[in-house]
Write a protein that holds these residues in place. Structure first.
Motif, PDB file in Angstrom:
ATOM      1  N   SER A  59       0.833  -1.204   0.000  1.00  0.00           N
ATOM      2  CA  SER A  59       0.000   0.000   0.000  1.00  0.00           C
ATOM      3  C   SER A  59       0.865   1.251   0.000  1.00  0.00           C
ATOM      4  N   ASN A  60       0.229   2.381  -0.279  1.00  0.00           N
ATOM      5  CA  ASN A  60       0.931   3.663  -0.386  1.00  0.00           C
ATOM      6  C   ASN A  60       0.920   4.399   0.949  1.00  0.00           C
ATOM      7  N   LEU A  61       2.081   4.528   1.560  1.00  0.00           N
ATOM      8  CA  LEU A  61       2.187   5.325   2.786  1.00  0.00           C
ATOM      9  C   LEU A  61       2.432   6.774   2.393  1.00  0.00           C
ATOM     10  N   GLY A  62       1.507   7.648   2.831  1.00  0.00           N
ATOM     11  CA  GLY A  62       1.625   9.056   2.479  1.00  0.00           C
ATOM     12  C   GLY A  62       2.420   9.868   3.470  1.00  0.00           C
ATOM     13  N   GLY A  63       2.602   9.323   4.686  1.00  0.00           N
ATOM     14  CA  GLY A  63       3.377  10.059   5.667  1.00  0.00           C
ATOM     15  C   GLY A  63       2.960   9.756   7.085  1.00  0.00           C
ATOM     16  N   ILE A  64       3.688  10.368   8.013  1.00  0.00           N
ATOM     17  CA  ILE A  64       3.465  10.205   9.449  1.00  0.00           C
ATOM     18  C   ILE A  64       2.859  11.495   9.993  1.00  0.00           C
ATOM     19  N   ILE A  65       1.814  11.358  10.797  1.00  0.00           N
ATOM     20  CA  ILE A  65       1.211  12.500  11.485  1.00  0.00           C
ATOM     21  C   ILE A  65       1.683  12.460  12.935  1.00  0.00           C
ATOM     22  N   CYS A  66       2.374  13.504  13.362  1.00  0.00           N
ATOM     23  CA  CYS A  66       2.865  13.578  14.739  1.00  0.00           C
ATOM     24  C   CYS A  66       1.798  14.230  15.613  1.00  0.00           C
ATOM     25  N   ASN A  67       1.165  13.421  16.442  1.00  0.00           N
ATOM     26  CA  ASN A  67       0.167  13.932  17.385  1.00  0.00           C
ATOM     27  C   ASN A  67       0.876  14.102  18.725  1.00  0.00           C
ATOM     28  N   CYS A  68       1.288  15.316  19.002  1.00  0.00           N
ATOM     29  CA  CYS A  68       2.258  15.570  20.075  1.00  0.00           C
ATOM     30  C   CYS A  68       1.696  15.310  21.463  1.00  0.00           C
ATOM     31  N   ARG A  69       2.551  14.715  22.314  1.00  0.00           N
ATOM     32  CA  ARG A  69       2.220  14.514  23.721  1.00  0.00           C
ATOM     33  C   ARG A  69       3.068  15.408  24.610  1.00  0.00           C
ATOM     34  N   GLY A  70       3.938  16.183  23.985  1.00  0.00           N
ATOM     35  CA  GLY A  70       4.739  17.134  24.757  1.00  0.00           C
ATOM     36  C   GLY A  70       5.981  16.548  25.385  1.00  0.00           C
ATOM     37  N   ILE A  71       6.489  15.439  24.848  1.00  0.00           N
ATOM     38  CA  ILE A  71       7.701  14.852  25.420  1.00  0.00           C
ATOM     39  C   ILE A  71       8.949  15.511  24.824  1.00  0.00           C
ATOM     40  N   ASN A  72      10.073  15.309  25.469  1.00  0.00           N
ATOM     41  CA  ASN A  72      11.323  15.936  25.065  1.00  0.00           C
ATOM     42  C   ASN A  72      11.755  15.460  23.671  1.00  0.00           C
ATOM     43  N   ARG A  73      12.130  16.397  22.802  1.00  0.00           N
ATOM     44  CA  ARG A  73      12.649  16.121  21.444  1.00  0.00           C
ATOM     45  C   ARG A  73      11.635  15.349  20.582  1.00  0.00           C
ATOM     46  N   GLU A  74      10.346  15.557  20.836  1.00  0.00           N
ATOM     47  CA  GLU A  74       9.322  14.718  20.199  1.00  0.00           C
ATOM     48  C   GLU A  74       9.340  14.773  18.679  1.00  0.00           C
ATOM     49  N   LEU A  75       9.322  15.975  18.122  1.00  0.00           N
ATOM     50  CA  LEU A  75       9.275  16.083  16.664  1.00  0.00           C
ATOM     51  C   LEU A  75      10.542  15.515  16.035  1.00  0.00           C
ATOM     52  N   GLU A  76      11.674  15.735  16.688  1.00  0.00           N
ATOM     53  CA  GLU A  76      12.938  15.194  16.196  1.00  0.00           C
ATOM     54  C   GLU A  76      12.887  13.659  16.131  1.00  0.00           C
ATOM     55  N   ILE A  77      12.331  13.048  17.174  1.00  0.00           N
ATOM     56  CA  ILE A  77      12.208  11.586  17.235  1.00  0.00           C
ATOM     57  C   ILE A  77      11.310  11.081  16.106  1.00  0.00           C
ATOM     58  N   VAL A  78      10.150  11.733  15.938  1.00  0.00           N
ATOM     59  CA  VAL A  78       9.191  11.270  14.932  1.00  0.00           C
ATOM     60  C   VAL A  78       9.730  11.497  13.519  1.00  0.00           C
ATOM     61  N   GLU A  79      10.429  12.611  13.313  1.00  0.00           N
ATOM     62  CA  GLU A  79      11.021  12.866  11.986  1.00  0.00           C
ATOM     63  C   GLU A  79      12.090  11.822  11.653  1.00  0.00           C
ATOM     64  N   GLU A  80      12.886  11.450  12.644  1.00  0.00           N
ATOM     65  CA  GLU A  80      13.910  10.427  12.419  1.00  0.00           C
ATOM     66  C   GLU A  80      13.261   9.069  12.145  1.00  0.00           C
ATOM     67  N   PHE A  81      12.185   8.754  12.869  1.00  0.00           N
ATOM     68  CA  PHE A  81      11.459   7.504  12.610  1.00  0.00           C
ATOM     69  C   PHE A  81      10.946   7.477  11.168  1.00  0.00           C
ATOM     70  N   ALA A  82      10.291   8.578  10.752  1.00  0.00           N
ATOM     71  CA  ALA A  82       9.758   8.652   9.386  1.00  0.00           C
ATOM     72  C   ALA A  82      10.873   8.452   8.365  1.00  0.00           C
ATOM     73  N   HIS A  83      12.015   9.105   8.612  1.00  0.00           N
ATOM     74  CA  HIS A  83      13.169   8.978   7.712  1.00  0.00           C
ATOM     75  C   HIS A  83      13.657   7.534   7.642  1.00  0.00           C
ATOM     76  N   ARG A  84      13.707   6.869   8.797  1.00  0.00           N
ATOM     77  CA  ARG A  84      14.217   5.487   8.862  1.00  0.00           C
ATOM     78  C   ARG A  84      13.358   4.525   8.032  1.00  0.00           C
ATOM     79  N   ILE A  85      12.048   4.765   7.990  1.00  0.00           N
ATOM     80  CA  ILE A  85      11.185   3.853   7.229  1.00  0.00           C
ATOM     81  C   ILE A  85      10.935   4.357   5.799  1.00  0.00           C
ATOM     82  N   GLY A  86      11.634   5.424   5.425  1.00  0.00           N
ATOM     83  CA  GLY A  86      11.558   5.920   4.054  1.00  0.00           C
ATOM     84  C   GLY A  86      10.428   6.880   3.774  1.00  0.00           C
ATOM     85  N   SER A  87       9.840   7.448   4.838  1.00  0.00           N
ATOM     86  CA  SER A  87       8.697   8.333   4.666  1.00  0.00           C
ATOM     87  C   SER A  87       9.025   9.730   5.185  1.00  0.00           C
ATOM     88  N   LYS A  88       7.990  10.482   5.538  1.00  0.00           N
ATOM     89  CA  LYS A  88       8.168  11.866   5.997  1.00  0.00           C
ATOM     90  C   LYS A  88       7.061  12.197   6.990  1.00  0.00           C
TER      91      LYS A  88
END
Length: 264
Positions: free
Chosen positions: A169-198
């Motif tokens: 299937s076609n993965l269009g991307g990751i939606i970061c629904n923030c919980r306010g943890i430290n470095r959250e967006l950085e973590i999610v962006e790196e995860f998206a990058h690791r699996i080839g997405s954004k």
């Protein structure tokens, strides 16, 4: 433009339903929208309709010849809403409701009415055949995964990406629904990058969500001029205009743990 058929997946409790209902309300400002809740909790459409609606499984228990008016309910912004439902906890297969719902909606020719946007809210339990139905049966063309920067949410997101890869299937991307943890967006962006997405959108934590849900409303309805409502509009536009789809390359268990430990 042809209609968009979107599936939103994520770990239970990560906020998929809130995102789906607010996305639907955002799209309803200039489009015909259909929302199909595929979670046994059957709470996706509560904030659109203002109450819990009967599920397809419940309706079919009472009557065999269910009609469109029995299962389709109109919500805020004329969004049409359906809940598949599921069995009582601990009894039967939770994904069965999705299979039954899709067959009934096909038989009633709901899809042939060609809403401009169809959004499926799907629990992230991809080992269950029922929850793979929107992808396996080609009801949805594109998938988005909701996650926070928390370990279990990302672990589920990685598992979901395994299911997406298996179903090609076609993965269009990751939606970061923030919980306010430290470095959250950085973590999610790196995860998206690791699996080839954004990361296609970031929804900040907001008290307006809770205030709206207490009133069984979306943020889009209760606080339409708020900054939070603008975040949902921005996400809806990003998904509408998205052309960057991939078949993800999920991480193995050791690689995933190594990735997450890198942020400790």
């Amino acid at each position: 433009m042809s209609s968009k058929h979107i599936a939103i997946y994520g770990k239970g409790g990560i906020g998929k339903s809130t995102i789906v209902s607010n996305l639907a309300a955002a799209y309803s400002e200039d489009k015909n929208v259909l929302v199909i809740g595929c979670d046994p909790k059957a709470d996706t459409t509560r904030t659109l309709v203002g109450r819990r609606i009967p599920t397809i499984l419940d309706i079919l228990k009472e009557k065999k010849g269910a009609q469109e008016e029995d299962v389709l309910f109109q919500g805020y912004g004329n969004v049409m809403c359906v809940e598949s439902g599921g069995p009582e906890p601990g009894v039967g297969c939770a994904g069965r409701g999705v299979i039954v719902a899709m067959k009934l909606l096909e038989n009633l020719e709901v899809f042939s009415q060609d809403p401009e946007v169809i959004i499926y809210d799907v629990l992230g339990d991809v080992v269950c055949g029922g929850f793979a139905v929107p992808l396996r049966e080609n009801f949805a063309d594109e998938v988005y995964i909701v996650t926070s920067g928390e370990y279990m949410a990302l672990y589920a997101a990685n598992n979901i990406s395994k299911g997406i890869k298996k179903l090609k299937s076609n993965l269009g991307g990751i939606i970061c629904n923030c919980r306010g943890i430290n470095r959250e967006l950085e973590i999610v962006e790196e995860f998206a990058h690791r699996i080839g997405s954004k990361v296609i959108g970031v929804i900040p934590r907001s008290e307006l969500v809770q205030e709206s849900e207490i009133d069984a409303k979306t943020v889009m309805e209760k606080f339409p001029e708020s900054e939070q409502a603008q975040k949902y509009r921005k996400l809806s536009s990003a998904i509408l205009d998205n052309q960057g789809f991939v078949i993800p390359e999920p991480m193995g268990a050791d690689e995933f743990d190594e990735f997450f430990r890198g942020f400790q």
